[in-house]
Write a protein that holds these residues in place. Structure first.
Motif, PDB file in Angstrom:
ATOM      1  N   ILE A 132       0.884  -1.355  -0.098  1.00 35.56           N
ATOM      2  CA  ILE A 132       0.037  -0.023   0.141  1.00 35.56           C
ATOM      3  C   ILE A 132       0.961   1.300  -0.081  1.00 35.56           C
ATOM      4  N   PRO A 133       0.779   2.154  -1.106  1.00 36.59           N
ATOM      5  CA  PRO A 133       1.441   3.365  -0.929  1.00 36.59           C
ATOM      6  C   PRO A 133       1.075   4.322   0.003  1.00 36.59           C
ATOM      7  N   VAL A 134       2.126   4.892   0.738  1.00 30.68           N
ATOM      8  CA  VAL A 134       1.762   5.798   1.591  1.00 30.68           C
ATOM      9  C   VAL A 134       2.440   7.150   1.603  1.00 30.68           C
ATOM     10  N   ILE A 135       1.746   8.075   2.058  1.00 33.62           N
ATOM     11  CA  ILE A 135       2.169   9.492   1.907  1.00 33.62           C
ATOM     12  C   ILE A 135       2.112  10.218   3.184  1.00 33.62           C
ATOM     13  N   THR A 136       3.103  10.687   3.524  1.00 37.33           N
ATOM     14  CA  THR A 136       2.890  11.523   4.925  1.00 37.33           C
ATOM     15  C   THR A 136       2.701  12.896   4.660  1.00 37.33           C
ATOM     16  N   ILE A 137       2.143  13.541   5.639  1.00 35.57           N
ATOM     17  CA  ILE A 137       1.750  14.976   5.712  1.00 35.57           C
ATOM     18  C   ILE A 137       1.958  15.761   7.009  1.00 35.57           C
ATOM     19  N   ASN A 138       2.395  16.990   6.820  1.00 34.54           N
ATOM     20  CA  ASN A 138       2.220  17.664   7.946  1.00 34.54           C
ATOM     21  C   ASN A 138       3.383  17.811   8.927  1.00 34.54           C
ATOM     22  N   SER A 139       3.749  16.656   9.469  1.00 30.26           N
ATOM     23  CA  SER A 139       4.926  16.662  10.483  1.00 30.26           C
ATOM     24  C   SER A 139       5.625  15.341  10.284  1.00 30.26           C
ATOM     25  N   GLY A 140       6.889  15.107  10.911  1.00 25.88           N
ATOM     26  CA  GLY A 140       7.417  13.868  10.689  1.00 25.88           C
ATOM     27  C   GLY A 140       8.304  13.759   9.489  1.00 25.88           C
ATOM     28  N   SER A 141       8.401  15.062   8.740  1.00 24.66           N
ATOM     29  CA  SER A 141       9.518  14.689   7.507  1.00 24.66           C
ATOM     30  C   SER A 141      10.508  14.040   7.581  1.00 24.66           C
ATOM     31  N   ASP A 142      11.429  14.133   8.524  1.00 25.90           N
ATOM     32  CA  ASP A 142      12.536  13.588   8.764  1.00 25.90           C
ATOM     33  C   ASP A 142      12.756  11.988   8.708  1.00 25.90           C
ATOM     34  N   LYS A 143      11.390  11.621   9.077  1.00 28.12           N
ATOM     35  CA  LYS A 143      11.238  10.046   9.210  1.00 28.12           C
ATOM     36  C   LYS A 143      10.652   9.379   8.053  1.00 28.12           C
ATOM     37  N   SER A 144       9.815  10.353   7.004  1.00 25.46           N
ATOM     38  CA  SER A 144       9.165   9.720   6.126  1.00 25.46           C
ATOM     39  C   SER A 144       9.684   8.869   5.381  1.00 25.46           C
ATOM     40  N   SER A 145      10.860   8.884   4.532  1.00 27.07           N
ATOM     41  CA  SER A 145      11.426   8.076   3.804  1.00 27.07           C
ATOM     42  C   SER A 145      11.860   6.855   4.367  1.00 27.07           C
ATOM     43  N   SER A 146      12.777   6.840   5.408  1.00 24.46           N
ATOM     44  CA  SER A 146      12.766   5.871   6.170  1.00 24.46           C
ATOM     45  C   SER A 146      12.020   4.670   6.798  1.00 24.46           C
ATOM     46  N   PHE A 147      10.601   5.345   6.853  1.00 24.94           N
ATOM     47  CA  PHE A 147       9.605   4.252   7.127  1.00 24.94           C
ATOM     48  C   PHE A 147       8.765   3.603   5.703  1.00 24.94           C
ATOM     49  N   GLY A 148       9.365   4.346   4.661  1.00 23.72           N
ATOM     50  CA  GLY A 148       8.939   3.649   3.132  1.00 23.72           C
ATOM     51  C   GLY A 148       8.152   4.663   2.536  1.00 23.72           C
ATOM     52  N   ALA A 149       7.661   5.528   3.041  1.00 28.09           N
ATOM     53  CA  ALA A 149       6.758   6.521   2.493  1.00 28.09           C
ATOM     54  C   ALA A 149       7.110   6.915   0.995  1.00 28.09           C
ATOM     55  N   ALA A 151       6.254   9.920  -0.419  1.00 31.30           N
ATOM     56  CA  ALA A 151       6.868  11.204  -0.153  1.00 31.30           C
ATOM     57  C   ALA A 151       6.266  11.883   1.181  1.00 31.30           C
ATOM     58  N   HIS A 152       6.735  13.269   1.210  1.00 31.71           N
ATOM     59  CA  HIS A 152       6.027  14.072   2.357  1.00 31.71           C
ATOM     60  C   HIS A 152       5.603  15.382   1.954  1.00 31.71           C
ATOM     61  N   VAL A 153       4.505  15.640   2.586  1.00 31.18           N
ATOM     62  CA  VAL A 153       3.814  17.291   1.794  1.00 31.18           C
ATOM     63  C   VAL A 153       3.647  17.882   3.184  1.00 31.18           C
ATOM     64  N   GLY A 154       4.299  18.898   3.334  1.00 36.12           N
ATOM     65  CA  GLY A 154       4.087  19.776   4.349  1.00 36.12           C
ATOM     66  C   GLY A 154       5.075  21.132   4.317  1.00 36.12           C
ATOM     67  N   TYR A 284      -4.707  23.108   3.118  1.00 36.32           N
ATOM     68  CA  TYR A 284      -5.575  22.624   2.279  1.00 36.32           C
ATOM     69  C   TYR A 284      -4.834  21.863   0.974  1.00 36.32           C
ATOM     70  N   GLU A 285      -3.568  22.119   0.862  1.00 36.56           N
ATOM     71  CA  GLU A 285      -2.761  21.602  -0.029  1.00 36.56           C
ATOM     72  C   GLU A 285      -2.156  20.309   0.562  1.00 36.56           C
ATOM     73  N   GLN A 286      -2.035  20.142   1.701  1.00 39.20           N
ATOM     74  CA  GLN A 286      -1.659  18.995   2.525  1.00 39.20           C
ATOM     75  C   GLN A 286      -2.879  17.889   2.499  1.00 39.20           C
ATOM     76  N   GLY A 287      -4.034  18.222   2.176  1.00 41.67           N
ATOM     77  CA  GLY A 287      -4.908  17.306   2.085  1.00 41.67           C
ATOM     78  C   GLY A 287      -5.109  17.043   0.646  1.00 41.67           C
ATOM     79  N   TYR A 288      -4.842  17.932  -0.205  1.00 37.98           N
ATOM     80  CA  TYR A 288      -5.275  17.823  -1.838  1.00 37.98           C
ATOM     81  C   TYR A 288      -4.254  17.176  -2.485  1.00 37.98           C
TER      82      TYR A 288
END
Length: 334
Positions: A132-149, A151-154, A284-288
């Motif tokens: 399942i593809p995961v995209i993280t948003i808002n916070s936690g950008s420094d851990k996003s790629s290491s968790f396998g996401a 991309a991160h938006v925020g 709004y962009e973090q949702g869209y």
């Protein structure tokens, strides 16, 4: 630092332009469209079936900020024909359970905010392992790629905090109270730490509970009465900003109020001169945008960001531009 910030903003602009083009691609000439008349060859067969995305945030019930994130996700879903299931829970354990539930339902994608990344790590990694593809948003950008996401938006919270602190310093303020409204939210601490760097003067943190507005106002008022030398209050949430304005008036203090994030109350307070400025991360962009990105990934194997965060801020709203932004805040998109 100046060249770094300019680089971040330039990168954000380039990514924004690229995403605008991708939205048009998905809507007008993307994998689901028939382009054979233009190319003279058969269009590639796109994946079929409905795309269902679970959006799982750490927002508290009734939090106006997260309502705007939800609006962005649901609007994108309607425009792109994507089913969006939105859920939120401020408790990291229960948020993790929501991720597990979405994965067990074999959704086509998961969008998740990471105020407490370590608590969500296992659930996110398990979802990725399940395909399942995961995209993280808002916070936690420094851990996003290491968790396998994907991309991160925020926004980068420390950079945004530093800019806010610098603006308050330029306004002549010398002692700052930074109000943290959610315990354990790493992004909020990063904002205050950044503000401390940019401000350069005395900065004190105050912990409050956003779920108890009366107590929030009382604690801020008490801090101002205890230390009249505090001449600036930095709220990290629109609701806390309103409580801060009330606290300043109740304490008969002369402290200026600034805040992170927008809603209609904040834009009205900026117009009235009660709030100096708002740091706008364009939630709004973090949702869209993640819905667009997951749609393009499913239909065309596109990714965005190149391993770097897709930045939605920081921008600033003050008296110079509040009239334009206010109309969008009223409709729930800023």
């Amino acid at each position: 630092m100046t060249s770094t910030r300019k680089g971040l903003r330039a990168g954000s602009l380039q990514l924004g332009l690229a995403l605008s083009g991708l939205v048009l691609l998905a809507a007008c000439s993307g994998p689901g469209a028939d382009n054979s008349a233009n190319t003279g060859t058969a269009a590639a067969q796109a994946p079929t079936g409905d795309l269902r995305v679970a959006v799982i945030t750490h927002g508290s019930a009734g939090d106006a900020f997260w309502n705007v994130v939800k609006n962005g996700a649901t609007d994108a879903g309607k425009q792109l024909g994507v089913t969006v299931d939105y859920n939120s829970d401020g408790d990291p354990g229960r948020q993790s359970t929501l991720i597990d539930n979405a994965a067990s339902q074999k959704v086509g994608g998961i969008v998740v905010s990471m105020a407490n990344p370590d608590a969500l790590k296992t659930s996110i990694e398990n979802a990725v392992k399940a395909g399942i593809p995961v995209i993280t948003i808002n916070s936690g950008s420094d851990k996003s790629s290491s968790f396998g996401a994907l991309a991160h938006v925020g926004q980068e919270e420390s950079v945004a905090g530093e800019e806010a602190g610098r603006k308050l310093k330029e306004a002549g303020k010398t002692k700052l109270l930074c109000v943290i409204h959610e315990a354990g939210n790493v992004g909020l601490n990063q904002r205050c730490d950044g503000a401390r760097t940019g401000f350069g003067g005395a900065v004190a943190n105050l912990q409050v509970d956003i779920n108890n507005p009366t107590d929030v106002e009382s604690r801020i008022k008490g801090a101002l009465q205890t230390d009249p030398s505090i001449d600036a209050v930095l709220a990290l949430n629109p609701q806390v900003a309103v409580s801060s304005v009330n606290a300043v008036k109740g304490a008969s203090a002369k402290a200026a109020v600034a805040t992170f994030d927008l809603n209609a109350d904040v834009t009205a307070a900026i117009k009235a001169g009660d709030v100096l400025f708002a740091v706008d991360q364009q939630q709004y962009e973090q949702g869209y945008l993640p819905i667009v990105m997951l749609k393009l990934y499913r239909d065309n194997a596109n990714t965005v960001g190149g391993g770097k965060p897709v930045l939605t801020g920081p921008g600033f709203v003050d008296k110079s531009n509040v009239d334009k932004v206010a109309e969008y805040a009223e409709r729930g998109t800023r």
